[in-house]
Design a protein around this motif. Structure first.
Motif, short mmCIF file in Angstrom:
data_model
loop_
_atom_site.label_atom_id
_atom_site.label_comp_id
_atom_site.label_asym_id
_atom_site.label_seq_id
_atom_site.Cartn_x
_atom_site.Cartn_y
_atom_site.Cartn_z
N LEU A 159 -102.21 18.03 58.48
CA LEU A 159 -101.56 16.94 57.77
C LEU A 159 -102.47 15.73 57.55
CD1 LEU A 159 -98.17 16.97 59.71
CD2 LEU A 159 -98.83 18.32 57.72
N ASN A 160 -103.71 15.79 58.04
CA ASN A 160 -104.59 14.63 57.97
C ASN A 160 -104.84 14.14 56.55
OD1 ASN A 160 -104.81 14.52 60.72
ND2 ASN A 160 -106.83 15.50 60.84
N GLY A 161 -104.79 15.06 55.60
CA GLY A 161 -105.06 14.67 54.21
C GLY A 161 -103.87 14.08 53.49
N LEU A 162 -102.71 14.03 54.15
CA LEU A 162 -101.51 13.50 53.52
C LEU A 162 -101.37 12.00 53.73
CD1 LEU A 162 -98.80 16.18 54.46
CD2 LEU A 162 -100.35 16.16 52.50
N VAL A 197 -94.06 15.81 46.15
CA VAL A 197 -93.95 17.21 46.55
C VAL A 197 -95.09 18.03 45.95
CG1 VAL A 197 -92.57 19.33 46.34
CG2 VAL A 197 -91.44 17.16 46.89
N SER A 198 -95.35 17.82 44.67
CA SER A 198 -96.41 18.55 44.00
C SER A 198 -97.77 18.26 44.63
CB SER A 198 -96.44 18.16 42.51
OG SER A 198 -97.50 18.81 41.84
N ARG A 199 -98.02 17.00 44.96
CA ARG A 199 -99.30 16.63 45.54
C ARG A 199 -99.48 17.19 46.95
NH1 ARG A 199 -99.61 10.26 43.63
NH2 ARG A 199 -100.24 10.66 41.48
N LEU A 200 -98.43 17.12 47.76
CA LEU A 200 -98.59 17.60 49.13
C LEU A 200 -98.72 19.12 49.17
CD1 LEU A 200 -95.84 18.91 50.70
CD2 LEU A 200 -95.02 16.59 50.37
N LEU A 201 -98.07 19.81 48.25
CA LEU A 201 -98.24 21.27 48.18
C LEU A 201 -99.70 21.60 47.85
CD1 LEU A 201 -95.06 22.53 46.26
CD2 LEU A 201 -95.52 22.64 48.71
#
Length: 221
Positions: A159-162, A197-201
């Motif tokens: 999750l570090n990149g979120l 949602v699109s970005r985190l996917l």
């Protein structure tokens, strides 16, 4: 807006029943019918439906492999129909990027709702499947590695990149909230939720919000 659906089911009687239910809805059009997985993929390429209603066990090419092909080519969203509440087929379809899972014994209204939900770009898992799926991933040691969503490991560092907002959205996905419900929870526009949602996917290397929900449950966020 009319939702164009391709029905893939090898049992003719069951397929006819599904088609009958779908055609009863004024906002849903049956774009085509397939009796096996190979035909389903071929028709998805030809007809470009909005959604494929995909049976899991079919001849020539099973539903999991057909789902993988349809999703990989970006032909349509896939709503999987299964008689099983949880087995290797469901895990396989999850890894393949299916956008929803529904049991075949679902009522007509549930089927129509599921089609509309997935067509809106939101994931859906039948309650019976959800309970078993979450229970399986709640105990990582008991879940085989092959059952985990591809592209993401059960490691908090994933999750570090979120961003903080994307983590909040991911947490809401883990609760099974719709985009509209997330918008209310986090006080943002529904269109903004879709963007998050699109970005985190993309950042997590996942194919569907269902995979994201499983990951959120597995990480306990």
């Amino acid at each position: 807006m009319t939702i164009r659906v391709l029905v893939a089911e090898d049992q003719s009687a069951v397929r006819a029943g599904l088609v009958l239910i779908l055609r009863s809805a004024p906002d849903i059009e049956v774009a085509g019918e397939a009796a096996d997985g190979e035909e389903a993929v071929a028709l998805a390429r030809e007809l470009r439906p909005d959604l494929v209603l995909m049976d899991i066990q079919m001849p020539r090419l099973d539903g999991v492999s057909a789902t993988r092909a349809v999703v990989a080519e970006g032909l349509a969203d896939v709503l999987v129909l299964t008689t099983f509440d949880l087995d290797e087929y469901v895990f396989g379809a999850l890894r393949a990027g299916a956008a929803g899972f529904l049991l075949k014994n679902a009522e007509a209204g549930e089927l129509l709702t599921a089609v509309r939900t997935v067509a809106r770009g939101e994931g859906l898992i039948a309650p019976a499947v959800t309970r078993r799926l979450i229970a399986e991933f709640a105990a990582p040691a008991s879940a085989p590695a092959s059952a985990r969503p591809s592209g993401a490991a059960a490691d908090p560092e994933t999750l570090n990149g979120l961003t903080r907002r994307e983590r909040e959205v991911l947490s809401c996905l883990g609760e099974g909230l719709s985009n509209a419900q997330i918008a209310v929870r986090l006080t943002m526009a529904e269109a903004t939720v879709k963007t998050h949602v699109s970005r985190l996917l993309g950042k997590l290397g996942l194919r569907s919000r269902v995979q994201a929900a499983v990951l959120a449950q597995e990480l306990g966020i």
